[in-house]
Design an enzyme around this catalytic site. Structure first.
Site, PDB file in Angstrom:
ATOM      1  N   GLU A  46     -52.526  15.404  19.590  1.00  0.00           N
ATOM      2  CA  GLU A  46     -52.106  16.800  19.487  1.00  0.00           C
ATOM      3  C   GLU A  46     -50.806  16.895  18.684  1.00  0.00           C
ATOM      4  O   GLU A  46     -49.843  16.152  18.944  1.00  0.00           O
ATOM      5  CB  GLU A  46     -51.895  17.371  20.891  1.00  0.00           C
ATOM      6  CG  GLU A  46     -51.433  18.816  20.931  1.00  0.00           C
ATOM      7  CD  GLU A  46     -51.296  19.351  22.347  1.00  0.00           C
ATOM      8  OE1 GLU A  46     -51.083  20.571  22.495  1.00  0.00           O
ATOM      9  OE2 GLU A  46     -51.394  18.560  23.317  1.00  0.00           O
ATOM     10  N   LYS A 137     -55.483  26.179  18.689  1.00  0.00           N
ATOM     11  CA  LYS A 137     -55.453  26.225  20.150  1.00  0.00           C
ATOM     12  C   LYS A 137     -55.469  27.674  20.618  1.00  0.00           C
ATOM     13  O   LYS A 137     -54.667  28.507  20.170  1.00  0.00           O
ATOM     14  CB  LYS A 137     -54.201  25.518  20.662  1.00  0.00           C
ATOM     15  CG  LYS A 137     -54.196  25.212  22.154  1.00  0.00           C
ATOM     16  CD  LYS A 137     -52.997  24.332  22.496  1.00  0.00           C
ATOM     17  CE  LYS A 137     -53.035  23.852  23.934  1.00  0.00           C
ATOM     18  NZ  LYS A 137     -51.896  22.953  24.247  1.00  0.00           N
ATOM     19  N   CYS A 171     -55.913  19.652  24.387  1.00  0.00           N
ATOM     20  CA  CYS A 171     -55.200  19.520  25.657  1.00  0.00           C
ATOM     21  C   CYS A 171     -55.798  20.440  26.730  1.00  0.00           C
ATOM     22  O   CYS A 171     -56.974  20.357  27.037  1.00  0.00           O
ATOM     23  CB  CYS A 171     -53.713  19.747  25.439  1.00  0.00           C
ATOM     24  SG  CYS A 171     -52.652  18.967  26.692  1.00  0.00           S
TER      25      CYS A 171
END
Length: 317
Positions: A46, A137, A171
């Site tokens: 990430e 994200k 995540c």
């Protein structure tokens, strides 16, 4: 039918925070080593480019922000990348040089509108160097919202590649059942899960996803220490009481029935490499296909809005 075998790699590494050149130099070395070991796909953590700023608060409190915090954020912004842009072009050259498909976590600078917003993004680059797509994200977690804006459904991306259908979530997006279903519904085979979560419970998450989606999960985390933070970072004093190891890692490769193929790797940087039999995906979906015969569309139905959600739209005359 002959099973497809592919060799994949997951990088557990961290650049010098907010130093773009450091991240690209390190990526080049990792790509070279992955290719030497026969990898066709390499997944980075990430926001690998240019680092996950664990422990920094950017001087933000309810109702106030400090000048020093704004300056650290400016440094983060300056190290971010445009997608597409010069840095993704360099990653493309790297991919083409080694015949690798690259999945790279980046901090993306908005290039279409104000240029003032950053996104936590995955970029997908093919072995010919082409940018295949990106994913932003959807919900930055907690105080990550100080740094990154929210993505939208237009980048819930699964791409075709020479080695299979590749996509992923970042995540804690992986805790969003409907986001996972959007991935499964696109026939994902190689599921990238770049993360900054080093807890034991993360391992349960990636094993569940592999078993639920009957896909291979490639989870990449950073091994990061205080030494990877620039000495002149204004917010560095906030790390004073933190341990020297800020993120212990936990990168892993998991098979379609939830079993480890490689890793998890802790407490050091490294490269996980494994040969995968994609026939395991087909065999796994014999008795469970979450987006197919195990679904109940008469009871449950997911609608995904794939339109770009822009604040500003130019309408031609």
């Amino acid at each position: 039918m002959k099973a497809r075998r592919v060799t994949v790699a997951v990088a557990q590494a961290a650049p010098v925070l907010f130093e773009t050149a450091s991240a690209l130099d390190k990526a080049a070395g990792l790509a070279r080593e992955a290719a030497r070991q026969g990898a066709q796909l390499l997944v980075f953590p990430e926001t690998y480019l240019t680092g996950y700023p664990r422990g920094l608060d950017f001087g933000a409190r309810i109702g106030s922000r400090t000048d020093a915090g704004r300056r650290d954020w400016e440094r983060c912004w300056a190290s971010a990348v445009d997608v597409p842009g010069p840095e993704t072009a360099l990653l493309g050259e790297l991919a083409a040089e080694h015949g690798l498909t690259l999945v790279v976590g980046v901090t993306e600078r908005d290039a279409a509108y104000s240029r003032g917003t950053l996104y936590n993004t995955i970029v997908y680059i093919g072995p010919d160097g082409r940018l295949l797509g990106k994913h932003r994200k959807l919900v930055p977690t907690g105080t990550e919202r100080l740094l990154w804006g929210q993505g939208d459904g237009s980048t819930l991306t699964v791409v075709d590649s020479p080695i299979g259908r590749i996509g992923g979530l970042i995540c804690w997006e992986n805790y969003m059942p409907l986001a996972r279903m959007a991935m499964y519904g696109q026939g994902i085979e190689l599921y990238a899960a770049p993360t900054a979560d080093a807890r034991d419970s993360w391992q349960a998450t990636i094993r569940h996803i592999a078993c639920e989606g009957r896909c291979f999960v490639l989870a990449a985390n950073q091994f990061a220490t205080k030494a990877s933070y620039p000495a002149d970072l204004l917010g560095r004093d906030g790390l004073r009481d933190d341990p020297d190891v800020l993120c212990r890692g936990g990168s892993a490769i998991v098979g379609p029935l939830g079993d480890y193929v490689a890793g998890p790797l802790y407490d050091r940087e490294g490269l996980l490499v494994a040969e995968l039999d994609l026939g395991e995906i087909v065999r796994g979906r014999f008795d469970f296909d979450v987006a197919g015969h195990y679904g109940r569309p008469d009871i449950f139905r997911l609608t995904v809005d794939r339109r770009e959600q822009a604040n500003v739209r130019a309408i031609a005359d």
